[in-house]
Scaffold this motif. Structure first.
Motif, short mmCIF file in Angstrom:
data_model
loop_
_atom_site.label_atom_id
_atom_site.label_comp_id
_atom_site.label_asym_id
_atom_site.label_seq_id
_atom_site.Cartn_x
_atom_site.Cartn_y
_atom_site.Cartn_z
N GLY A 1 0.81 -1.22 0.00
CA GLY A 1 0.00 0.00 0.00
C GLY A 1 0.84 1.26 0.00
N ILE A 2 1.91 1.25 0.78
CA ILE A 2 2.81 2.41 0.81
C ILE A 2 3.40 2.64 -0.58
CG2 ILE A 2 5.02 3.26 1.70
CD1 ILE A 2 4.25 1.91 4.41
N ALA A 3 3.84 1.57 -1.22
CA ALA A 3 4.44 1.69 -2.55
C ALA A 3 3.44 2.27 -3.56
CB ALA A 3 4.96 0.34 -3.03
N LEU A 4 2.20 1.83 -3.50
CA LEU A 4 1.19 2.35 -4.42
C LEU A 4 0.92 3.84 -4.17
CD1 LEU A 4 -1.19 -0.70 -4.55
CD2 LEU A 4 0.12 0.25 -6.46
N ASP A 5 0.86 4.23 -2.91
CA ASP A 5 0.68 5.66 -2.60
C ASP A 5 1.85 6.49 -3.12
OD1 ASP A 5 -1.79 5.29 -1.35
OD2 ASP A 5 -0.99 5.40 0.69
N VAL A 6 3.06 6.00 -2.91
CA VAL A 6 4.26 6.73 -3.36
C VAL A 6 4.28 6.83 -4.88
CG1 VAL A 6 6.79 6.60 -3.50
CG2 VAL A 6 5.64 6.22 -1.31
N LEU A 7 3.99 5.74 -5.56
CA LEU A 7 3.96 5.77 -7.02
C LEU A 7 2.89 6.72 -7.54
CD1 LEU A 7 4.51 1.99 -7.81
CD2 LEU A 7 6.11 3.87 -8.25
N ALA A 8 1.76 6.79 -6.85
CA ALA A 8 0.71 7.73 -7.26
C ALA A 8 1.18 9.17 -7.09
CB ALA A 8 -0.56 7.49 -6.44
N GLU A 9 1.88 9.45 -5.99
CA GLU A 9 2.41 10.82 -5.80
C GLU A 9 3.39 11.20 -6.89
OE1 GLU A 9 4.00 11.09 -1.85
OE2 GLU A 9 2.01 11.38 -0.97
N LYS A 10 4.15 10.22 -7.37
CA LYS A 10 5.13 10.46 -8.43
C LYS A 10 4.52 10.39 -9.82
CE LYS A 10 9.04 8.70 -5.76
NZ LYS A 10 10.10 7.66 -5.69
N LYS A 11 3.21 10.17 -9.87
CA LYS A 11 2.47 10.05 -11.14
C LYS A 11 3.05 8.94 -12.02
CE LYS A 11 0.87 14.83 -11.09
NZ LYS A 11 -0.45 14.54 -10.62
N GLN A 12 3.34 7.81 -11.40
CA GLN A 12 3.96 6.70 -12.11
C GLN A 12 3.03 5.50 -12.28
OE1 GLN A 12 7.61 6.02 -9.91
NE2 GLN A 12 8.68 7.58 -11.10
N LEU A 13 1.75 5.68 -12.02
CA LEU A 13 0.81 4.59 -12.20
C LEU A 13 0.12 4.71 -13.56
CD1 LEU A 13 -0.83 4.55 -8.65
CD2 LEU A 13 0.82 2.92 -9.57
N PRO A 14 -0.28 3.59 -14.14
CA PRO A 14 -1.00 3.67 -15.42
C PRO A 14 -2.42 4.18 -15.20
CG PRO A 14 -0.92 1.40 -14.63
CD PRO A 14 -0.08 2.22 -13.68
N GLU A 15 -2.96 4.79 -16.23
CA GLU A 15 -4.37 5.20 -16.20
C GLU A 15 -5.23 3.97 -16.43
OE1 GLU A 15 -5.68 7.87 -15.21
OE2 GLU A 15 -3.98 9.23 -15.22
N PRO A 16 -6.38 3.92 -15.85
CA PRO A 16 -7.05 4.94 -15.06
C PRO A 16 -6.66 4.92 -13.58
CG PRO A 16 -8.54 3.13 -15.32
CD PRO A 16 -7.28 2.77 -16.09
N LEU A 17 -5.75 4.00 -13.18
CA LEU A 17 -5.39 3.89 -11.77
C LEU A 17 -4.83 5.19 -11.22
CD1 LEU A 17 -5.18 2.15 -9.24
CD2 LEU A 17 -2.98 1.28 -10.10
N GLN A 18 -4.02 5.89 -12.00
CA GLN A 18 -3.44 7.15 -11.53
C GLN A 18 -4.53 8.15 -11.16
OE1 GLN A 18 -0.07 7.88 -10.99
NE2 GLN A 18 -0.86 9.73 -10.04
N SER A 19 -5.52 8.30 -12.01
CA SER A 19 -6.62 9.24 -11.73
C SER A 19 -7.45 8.79 -10.55
CB SER A 19 -7.52 9.39 -12.96
OG SER A 19 -6.80 10.00 -14.00
N LEU A 20 -7.69 7.50 -10.44
CA LEU A 20 -8.45 6.98 -9.30
C LEU A 20 -7.74 7.31 -7.99
CD1 LEU A 20 -9.42 3.45 -10.67
CD2 LEU A 20 -10.96 5.39 -10.30
N GLU B 1 -5.41 9.73 -7.48
CA GLU B 1 -5.34 11.18 -7.27
C GLU B 1 -6.66 11.73 -6.75
OE1 GLU B 1 -4.04 12.91 -10.95
OE2 GLU B 1 -1.98 12.20 -10.68
N ASN B 2 -7.77 11.15 -7.18
CA ASN B 2 -9.09 11.62 -6.76
C ASN B 2 -9.63 10.87 -5.55
OD1 ASN B 2 -9.27 13.53 -8.89
ND2 ASN B 2 -9.78 11.85 -10.29
N ASP B 3 -8.91 9.85 -5.09
CA ASP B 3 -9.36 9.00 -3.99
C ASP B 3 -10.82 8.59 -4.23
OD1 ASP B 3 -9.33 7.50 -1.71
OD2 ASP B 3 -9.15 9.17 -0.32
N GLU B 4 -11.04 8.03 -5.39
CA GLU B 4 -12.37 7.62 -5.85
C GLU B 4 -13.07 6.76 -4.79
OE1 GLU B 4 -15.74 6.85 -7.58
OE2 GLU B 4 -14.34 8.20 -8.58
N SER B 5 -14.26 7.17 -4.40
CA SER B 5 -14.97 6.50 -3.30
C SER B 5 -15.38 5.07 -3.63
CB SER B 5 -16.19 7.32 -2.88
OG SER B 5 -17.10 7.41 -3.96
N LEU B 6 -15.59 4.75 -4.87
CA LEU B 6 -15.98 3.39 -5.24
C LEU B 6 -14.79 2.47 -5.53
CD1 LEU B 6 -19.08 4.09 -7.52
CD2 LEU B 6 -19.03 3.36 -5.12
#
Length: 163
Positions: free
Chosen positions: A60-79, A81-86
Motif C-alpha cells: 500500500g505504501i508503494a502504491l501511494d508513493v507511485l501515485a504521488e510520483k504520477k507513475q501509475l497507469p491510467e485509469p489507476l493514476q486518476s483513481l 489522485e481523486n481518492d475515488e470513493s468506489l
C-alpha cells in the motif's frame, strides 16, 4: 520488535507507532481500564511482526508513493489522485491486516474507517500527499492491535464495534 525496514517505511510516510497505539488505547480503554499506552504499543509491535502484515503495508505504501510520483497507469493514476470513493481496493487490502485477529478486528476497522480518529484522519486529508491506501492500512493496523488486546483479556465481558 518489528523489523526496522517496516518501521522506517511507516515513519517515511509520517506514521509514528505511538500515534497508532493512542488509537488502540482509545478503543480498548473502556473495556480494559488498566490498559496503558505501552501495552497498546506492544500490541502494535506484535501485529507488525507478522510478515503478512508487513507485506500488505509495504504494498500500500508503494502504491501511494507511485501515485504521488504520477507513475501509475491510467485509469489507476486518476483513481488514486481523486481518492475515488468506489475504488474499494484500499479497504480490501487493509482487511488483510484486520483478519489476522478475526471479527473484532473487522468491526473495529469499520468503526475506524468511519470515525477516522487521530493520525487516520490526518492521512485521509489529502493536503499532505496521497494516502489512499495508508489511511486504511493504519486503520487496519490499529484495529488488529485492538483486537489482539481484546483476545488476550480474560476478564472481558463484551466487545462491540469500535472495541
Amino acid at each position: 520488535m518489528p523489523p526496522e525496514w517496516i518501521v522506517n517505511a511507516l515513519a517515511s510516510r509520517g506514521i509514528a507507532l505511538d500515534r497508532v497505539a493512542d488509537i488502540v488505547l482509545q478503543m480498548q480503554k473502556p473495556y480494559n481500564p488498566k490498559l496503558t499506552q505501552l501495552d497498546c504499543l506492544e500490541s502494535v509491535h506484535a501485529v507488525l511482526e507478522k510478515r503478512e502484515v508487513q507485506y500488505v503495508l509495504i504494498t500500500g505504501i508503494a502504491l501511494d508513493v507511485l501515485a504521488e510520483k504520477k507513475q501509475l497507469p491510467e485509469p489507476l493514476q486518476s483513481l488514486m489522485e481523486n481518492d475515488e470513493s468506489l475504488y474499494g481496493v484500499d479497504e480490501t487490502l487493509a482487511m488483510g491486516i484486520t483478519n489476522v485477529y478475526g471479527m473484532i478486528g473487522l468491526t473495529s476497522f469499520g468503526y475506524l474507517d468511519k470515525v477516522k480518529p487521530g493520525i487516520i484522519g490526518e492521512l485521509n486529508d489529502r493536503a499532505h500527499g496521497i494516502h489512499v491506501f495508508l489511511d486504511d492500512l493504519v486503520s487496519g493496523l490499529a484495529a488488529a492491535a485492538s483486537a489482539r488486546i481484546a483476545h488476550q483479556d480474560p476478564n472481558a465481558k463484551e466487545y462491540g464495534a469500535g472495541g
